[in-house]
Write a protein that holds these residues in place. Sequence first.
Motif, PDB file in Angstrom:
ATOM      1  N   ASN A 166     -14.200   5.681   2.087  1.00  0.00           N
ATOM      2  CA  ASN A 166     -15.829   4.481   2.344  1.00  0.00           C
ATOM      3  C   ASN A 166     -16.618   4.046   1.755  1.00  0.00           C
ATOM      4  O   ASN A 166     -17.516   4.190   2.283  1.00  0.00           O
ATOM      5  N   LYS A 207      -8.396  -2.657   3.657  1.00  0.00           N
ATOM      6  CA  LYS A 207      -8.293  -1.636   5.000  1.00  0.00           C
ATOM      7  C   LYS A 207      -6.327  -0.852   4.217  1.00  0.00           C
ATOM      8  O   LYS A 207      -6.731  -0.203   4.298  1.00  0.00           O
ATOM      9  N   GLU A 208      -5.616  -1.962   3.539  1.00  0.00           N
ATOM     10  CA  GLU A 208      -4.466  -1.566   2.784  1.00  0.00           C
ATOM     11  C   GLU A 208      -4.804  -0.555   1.618  1.00  0.00           C
ATOM     12  O   GLU A 208      -3.923   0.511   1.433  1.00  0.00           O
ATOM     13  N   LYS A 221      -7.452   1.603   1.682  1.00  0.00           N
ATOM     14  CA  LYS A 221      -8.127   2.362   2.199  1.00  0.00           C
ATOM     15  C   LYS A 221      -7.116   3.578   2.866  1.00  0.00           C
ATOM     16  O   LYS A 221      -6.674   4.706   2.876  1.00  0.00           O
ATOM     17  N   ARG A 222      -5.780   2.715   3.291  1.00  0.00           N
ATOM     18  CA  ARG A 222      -5.122   3.633   4.414  1.00  0.00           C
ATOM     19  C   ARG A 222      -3.830   4.453   2.913  1.00  0.00           C
ATOM     20  O   ARG A 222      -3.506   5.459   3.093  1.00  0.00           O
ATOM     21  N   TRP A 270       0.756  -0.868   0.078  1.00  0.00           N
ATOM     22  CA  TRP A 270       0.076   0.435  -0.263  1.00  0.00           C
ATOM     23  C   TRP A 270       0.957   1.580  -0.142  1.00  0.00           C
ATOM     24  O   TRP A 270       0.683   1.889  -0.323  1.00  0.00           O
ATOM     25  N   ASN A 287      -5.554  -6.078   0.480  1.00  0.00           N
ATOM     26  CA  ASN A 287      -7.356  -5.822   0.791  1.00  0.00           C
ATOM     27  C   ASN A 287      -8.058  -4.418   1.433  1.00  0.00           C
ATOM     28  O   ASN A 287      -6.947  -3.564   0.593  1.00  0.00           O
TER      29      ASN A 287
END
Length: 482
Positions: free
Chosen positions: A89, A265-266, A268-269, A42, A263
Amino acid sequence: MDARFILIIFLLYTAILFIAGWLTSRKSNEESYYIGNRASKWFVVAYGMIGASLSGVTFISVPGWVGERSFSYMAVVLGYLLGYAVIANILLPLYYRLKLTSIYTYLDQRYGKISYKTGASFFLLSRYIGASFRMFLVINVLQVFVFDRWDVPFWITVAGFLMLIMLYTLKGGIKTIVWTDMLQTTFMLVALGLSIYYIADIWDGGFSGLLQEVKTSSLSKMFFWDPKSAYHFVKLFISGIFITIVMTGLDQDMMQKNLSCRNLKEAKRNMYWMSFMLVPVNLLFLFLGAALFLFAAKYNISIPERTDNLFPLIAFSHLGITAGIVFLIGLIAAAYSSADSALTALTTSFSIDILEIKKKNWSDQKKSRVRMLIHIGSAILLTTIIIIFRANSKESVIQKLFEFAGYTYGPLLGLYSFGLFTKLNTREKLVPVIAIIAPVLSYFTTIYSKKWYDWEIGFEVLIINGAFTFLMLLLCSVKMKK
């Protein structure tokens, strides 16, 4: 600076990218071309996307913007932050949940085949034109300062440049671009910092003197409050939100890199870190723009008719050979960053969305061969558009880019908004008609709002266009089948 020396630097940089392309594509397959086997780190994606988001438009055209519109562009940049939050989001969770390779596959699942093809076609139109604008900006500088000296025709310069990009992305695709973008971001940011340093070095009082001069100059004015102006702060801020949503969140080029993360989460980060880093970087580019105009005024340098050429003019002719080299490397990095991911995204969208290559009962070898032909065809089309654009425009490229995006991305904004925020379906056969009528209505709205009410519509034409699309979809709506 000697043209041969410039050419040598260009070829050396190109060789670095070819080495990176070879290293990253040795074990490539079709999935690594499209989404990098969903194995990208990421932080590498986030850092590389800074360069991809900036491209040649920010590197050259944003400093040129300052001469007429001061720091008003920062209102757009601040709007980007909210736009990226929406992407992180709302859109990214949707794309990962549906396990998409092309983000326009969502339209097929939500509406049907006609809407899917319409959305993908509008992306292809938007990206072919948008990528051509970005590439033109930097190729034109190379033409003016290098190849015109050797009487090389512009079309040969463009064709050669696109051929080089086509070769190093032909096999590796997005897997290669994630890493080459990281290199290009580094070179662009180093060039930005050093360009400011070289101007400050010969300025009375050094950097602090230059900073004070910019602060007290009208060029640094950021907030414009005339409600009828297209550069009103609130108008630009809201436009920045929607420009980000459509030109990143609904753009296969930008989302393809996010979808290569391991994934959600990564991903979005990556989005959050990249968005926050863009704010100070864009502010530095605006500062550089003000410094360039003040430098030109101080040393009686004539401002070029196309203000996009001010930065290269001063870098090559007035700051010394080292500054010229720094600018050139940043320029080449911006050129490649604009072009390589666009070419890969166009190939991906045409292959998957229009040709539906994954559904074909073909061998892997045939799929790969067809995809490479599309890759080559896209490069030829981009070359043609760039040549046409150079012959017909003298305006700042960033202005033309956002204007065009307002008309082509508006239908996508309406389609996705209607799909995400209503539980209705629409009469599919009318979707292509709606997608054409909405931009036409938006165009006439901009014309007559100025003529009748002296109200100038700028980048917010994108919002108007999306609203027209949404409203017409609603008027043609039917209950969704379970």
